[in-house]
Structure formats: structure tokens, C-alpha cells
Motif scaffolding. Structure first.
Motif, PDB file in Angstrom:
ATOM      1  N   VAL A   1       0.859  -1.180   0.000  1.00 26.46           N
ATOM      2  CA  VAL A   1       0.000   0.000   0.000  1.00 26.46           C
ATOM      3  C   VAL A   1       0.895   1.230   0.000  1.00 26.46           C
ATOM      4  CG1 VAL A   1      -1.794   1.252   1.247  1.00 26.46           C
ATOM      5  CG2 VAL A   1      -1.786  -1.255   1.279  1.00 26.46           C
ATOM      6  N   THR A   2       0.627   2.171  -0.932  1.00 25.68           N
ATOM      7  CA  THR A   2       1.433   3.389  -0.998  1.00 25.68           C
ATOM      8  C   THR A   2       1.037   4.334   0.128  1.00 25.68           C
ATOM      9  OG1 THR A   2      -0.105   4.627  -2.396  1.00 25.68           O
ATOM     10  CG2 THR A   2       1.486   3.191  -3.514  1.00 25.68           C
TER      11      THR A   2
ATOM     12  N   LYS B   1      -0.318   7.046  -0.197  1.00 23.85           N
ATOM     13  CA  LYS B   1      -1.641   7.601  -0.525  1.00 23.85           C
ATOM     14  C   LYS B   1      -2.749   6.567  -0.346  1.00 23.85           C
ATOM     15  CE  LYS B   1      -0.100  10.993  -3.918  1.00 23.85           C
ATOM     16  NZ  LYS B   1      -0.284  11.449  -5.311  1.00 23.85           N
ATOM     17  N   GLY B   2      -2.399   5.360   0.097  1.00 23.12           N
ATOM     18  CA  GLY B   2      -3.401   4.324   0.313  1.00 23.12           C
ATOM     19  C   GLY B   2      -3.767   3.574  -0.962  1.00 23.12           C
ATOM     20  N   GLN B   3      -2.915   3.642  -1.973  1.00 24.60           N
ATOM     21  CA  GLN B   3      -3.209   2.999  -3.244  1.00 24.60           C
ATOM     22  C   GLN B   3      -2.551   1.625  -3.332  1.00 24.60           C
ATOM     23  OE1 GLN B   3      -1.459   6.068  -5.647  1.00 24.60           O
ATOM     24  NE2 GLN B   3      -3.417   7.088  -5.971  1.00 24.60           N
ATOM     25  N   VAL B   4      -3.203   0.721  -4.061  1.00 22.23           N
ATOM     26  CA  VAL B   4      -2.631  -0.587  -4.372  1.00 22.23           C
ATOM     27  C   VAL B   4      -2.815  -0.844  -5.856  1.00 22.23           C
ATOM     28  CG1 VAL B   4      -3.019  -1.613  -2.091  1.00 22.23           C
ATOM     29  CG2 VAL B   4      -4.764  -1.816  -3.847  1.00 22.23           C
ATOM     30  N   THR B   5      -1.970  -1.681  -6.419  1.00 25.80           N
ATOM     31  CA  THR B   5      -2.102  -2.066  -7.816  1.00 25.80           C
ATOM     32  C   THR B   5      -2.811  -3.408  -7.871  1.00 25.80           C
ATOM     33  OG1 THR B   5      -0.084  -0.894  -8.415  1.00 25.80           O
ATOM     34  CG2 THR B   5      -0.841  -2.601  -9.931  1.00 25.80           C
TER      35      THR B   5
ATOM     36  N   ARG C   1      -7.550  -8.086 -12.787  1.00 24.29           N
ATOM     37  CA  ARG C   1      -8.262  -7.078 -13.596  1.00 24.29           C
ATOM     38  C   ARG C   1      -8.905  -7.728 -14.811  1.00 24.29           C
ATOM     39  NH1 ARG C   1      -3.306  -4.213 -13.219  1.00 24.29           N
ATOM     40  NH2 ARG C   1      -3.113  -4.348 -15.493  1.00 24.29           N
TER      41      ARG C   1
ATOM     42  N   GLU D   1     -14.706   1.848 -11.731  1.00 27.92           N
ATOM     43  CA  GLU D   1     -14.640   1.914 -10.278  1.00 27.92           C
ATOM     44  C   GLU D   1     -14.673   0.518  -9.691  1.00 27.92           C
ATOM     45  OE1 GLU D   1     -17.009   4.672  -8.115  1.00 27.92           O
ATOM     46  OE2 GLU D   1     -17.156   6.032  -9.822  1.00 27.92           O
TER      47      GLU D   1
END
Length: 88
Positions: free
Chosen positions: A3-4, A6-10, A16, A26
Motif C-alpha cells: 500500500v502506498t 496515498k493508500g493505493q494498491v495495484t 483485472r 470503479e
């Protein structure tokens, strides 16, 4: 996954692809008994309508010849004389 700040994950590509997640879509994280699941948010009618309007705007961009007029001049030309606002 990390988790970055900024709270982001790939989301991995395989996931996907399996869920049909495309750029701009979304997703949501849903808690369950053992953690959380990522789920695709179903697009609603307004999303589809907005995308259709955006696609139309992309298709017609640059097709209107304003004969050198800027936006204000074009709107004034389109509306015609406004004697009630700007008597001459």
C-alpha cells in the motif's frame, strides 16, 4: 501487494482481466469474514450516458468552423441582437 502512502494498491493484471476491470472503472473493497474482496462497481445508466456523450463530443471536436470567432463572439452571433440588454 504494498500500500502506498496515498493508500493505493495495484490490482494484478490477471485479476483485472478476470473481473473485466478497465482503466477509469470503479472498484470497491468489501469486507468479509477473512479479510476483504475487490469487486467491480456495476456501471449505472448515467455512467453509460456520460460516456456516450463524451464519445460524441470526441467525434465532433474540430468540425465546427467558427470563421475566426472566439466563444463569446460565436454565442453573440448565435443569439442574435439583444436590444433589451444592449441597445444600440
Amino acid at each position: 501487494m504494498r500500500v502506498t502512502e496515498k493508500g493505493q494498491v495495484t490490482i494484478p493484471k490477471a485479476i483485472r482481466d478476470h473481473l473485466g476491470i478497465k482503466p477509469g472503472m470503479e472498484v470497491d473493497f468489501v469486507q468479509d469474514g477473512s479479510g476483504a474482496r475487490v469487486v467491480r462497481v456495476a456501471s449505472n445508466r448515467s455512467d453509460r450516458r456520460a460516456k456516450a456523450i463524451e464519445a460524441w463530443a470526441d467525434r465532433v471536436t474540430g468540425t465546427l468552423d467558427l470563421d475566426g470567432m472566439d466563444g463569446k463572439e460565436y454565442v453573440d452571433w448565435l443569439r442574435g441582437p439583444r436590444d433589451d440588454l444592449d441597445p444600440r
